[in-house]
Design a protein around this motif. Structure first.
Motif, mmCIF file in Angstrom:
data_model
loop_
_atom_site.group_PDB
_atom_site.id
_atom_site.type_symbol
_atom_site.label_atom_id
_atom_site.label_comp_id
_atom_site.label_asym_id
_atom_site.label_seq_id
_atom_site.Cartn_x
_atom_site.Cartn_y
_atom_site.Cartn_z
ATOM 1 N N SER A 38 0.843 -1.191 0.000
ATOM 2 C CA SER A 38 0.000 0.000 0.000
ATOM 3 C C SER A 38 0.881 1.245 0.000
ATOM 4 O O SER A 38 1.771 1.391 0.839
ATOM 5 C CB SER A 38 -0.917 0.023 1.220
ATOM 6 N N LEU A 40 -0.165 4.114 0.688
ATOM 7 C CA LEU A 40 -0.680 5.105 1.628
ATOM 8 C C LEU A 40 -0.567 4.677 3.092
ATOM 9 O O LEU A 40 -1.022 5.401 3.969
ATOM 10 C CB LEU A 40 -2.131 5.445 1.276
ATOM 11 N N VAL A 43 0.637 7.337 5.739
ATOM 12 C CA VAL A 43 0.565 8.645 5.081
ATOM 13 C C VAL A 43 -0.594 9.451 5.660
ATOM 14 O O VAL A 43 -1.716 8.967 5.725
ATOM 15 C CB VAL A 43 0.398 8.483 3.551
ATOM 16 N N LEU A 46 -1.222 14.187 1.304
ATOM 17 C CA LEU A 46 -0.654 13.995 -0.033
ATOM 18 C C LEU A 46 -0.375 15.343 -0.663
ATOM 19 O O LEU A 46 -1.072 16.326 -0.387
ATOM 20 C CB LEU A 46 -1.641 13.212 -0.905
ATOM 21 N N TYR A 72 -9.926 5.485 -2.504
ATOM 22 C CA TYR A 72 -8.488 5.638 -2.762
ATOM 23 C C TYR A 72 -7.757 6.359 -1.633
ATOM 24 O O TYR A 72 -6.676 5.948 -1.230
ATOM 25 C CB TYR A 72 -8.262 6.418 -4.051
ATOM 26 N N TYR A 73 -8.320 7.475 -1.159
ATOM 27 C CA TYR A 73 -7.571 8.383 -0.281
ATOM 28 C C TYR A 73 -8.155 8.545 1.115
ATOM 29 O O TYR A 73 -7.522 9.163 1.969
ATOM 30 C CB TYR A 73 -7.439 9.759 -0.938
ATOM 31 N N ARG A 76 -7.725 11.692 4.006
ATOM 32 C CA ARG A 76 -6.440 12.404 3.951
ATOM 33 C C ARG A 76 -6.569 13.685 3.134
ATOM 34 O O ARG A 76 -7.137 13.663 2.049
ATOM 35 C CB ARG A 76 -5.373 11.535 3.291
ATOM 36 N N ALA A 118 3.039 12.105 1.341
ATOM 37 C CA ALA A 118 3.378 11.428 0.087
ATOM 38 C C ALA A 118 3.296 12.417 -1.063
ATOM 39 O O ALA A 118 2.275 13.077 -1.249
ATOM 40 C CB ALA A 118 2.437 10.265 -0.163
ATOM 41 N N SER A 120 2.933 12.575 -4.773
ATOM 42 C CA SER A 120 2.526 11.721 -5.897
ATOM 43 C C SER A 120 2.283 12.643 -7.074
ATOM 44 O O SER A 120 1.156 13.012 -7.370
ATOM 45 C CB SER A 120 1.276 10.912 -5.542
#
Length: 186
Positions: A38, A40, A43, A46, A72-73, A76, A118, A120
């Motif tokens: 993973s 994330l 994390v 982002l 997905y997130y 966060r 993170a 990205s």
């Protein structure tokens, strides 16, 4: 304190997107049978640029299907460096920022709540964090693909004396490597 970690998949010759700003080449790479690590875990926030953010929205149809964002997130916060007004999926914690990366480091760290941040995005944003002395770690998924051009992984010079290999692992054809970035010595 939160670490700033650049996480990217790259062709073995150093591109994260092709000449058409596409990462479709990555989807044909065998990642093995086990679950992928993973990206994330650990994390708290982002950071991305507008091109990557728009690609995320489009590739997963997140504006029409905002629940995908949560899948997905989660909750966060995502900080998007941009000079344009961009849409936000319903329920997503997206914060648009502009100007020098260094001006936003403390706000981003605070939003991460002690967890990692993170990155990205394209290599330029990671390069700006490196320039600001804030890039702590680089985690790469190196794919057995050679591209003829596109978006470079990191458009900065970074010598071996500033990188310490801390982990490597194979997932099918993908080689995941992690480097700790040593601070510059003045």
């Amino acid at each position: 304190m939160a670490k700033f970690v650049y996480r990217a998949a790259t062709s073995f010759n150093g591109y994260i997107a092709d000449e058409n700003n596409s990462i479709e080449w990555l989807f044909s790479v065998d990642r093995g049978d086990g679950p992928p690590p993973s990206l994330l875990d650990g994390v708290g926030a982002l950071v991305t640029g507008s091109t990557t953010y728009e690609w995320l929205l489009q590739s997963a149809n997140m504006l029409a299907e905002p629940a995908t964002w949560q899948t997905y997130y989660g909750t966060r916060p995502m900080f998007v460096f941009t000079t344009r007004a961009l849409p936000v999926p319903a329920g997503a914690d997206v914060r648009f920022v502009q100007g020098p990366v260094a001006d936003h480091l403390e706000t981003i760290r605070a939003a991460a709540g002690g967890d990692d941040v993170a990155i990205s995005s394209g290599g330029e944003l990671a390069g700006q964090l490196l320039d600001a002395g804030a890039l702590d770690e680089i985690t790469l998924g190196i794919a057995p693909v050679a591209l003829t051009g596109g978006t470079p992984l990191l458009p900065r010079r970074l010598e071996a004396d500033r990188l310490q290999l801390t982990a490597f692992e194979r997932h099918g054809q993908l080689l995941n490597v992690t480097y700790t970035v040593q601070p510059t010595v003045d």
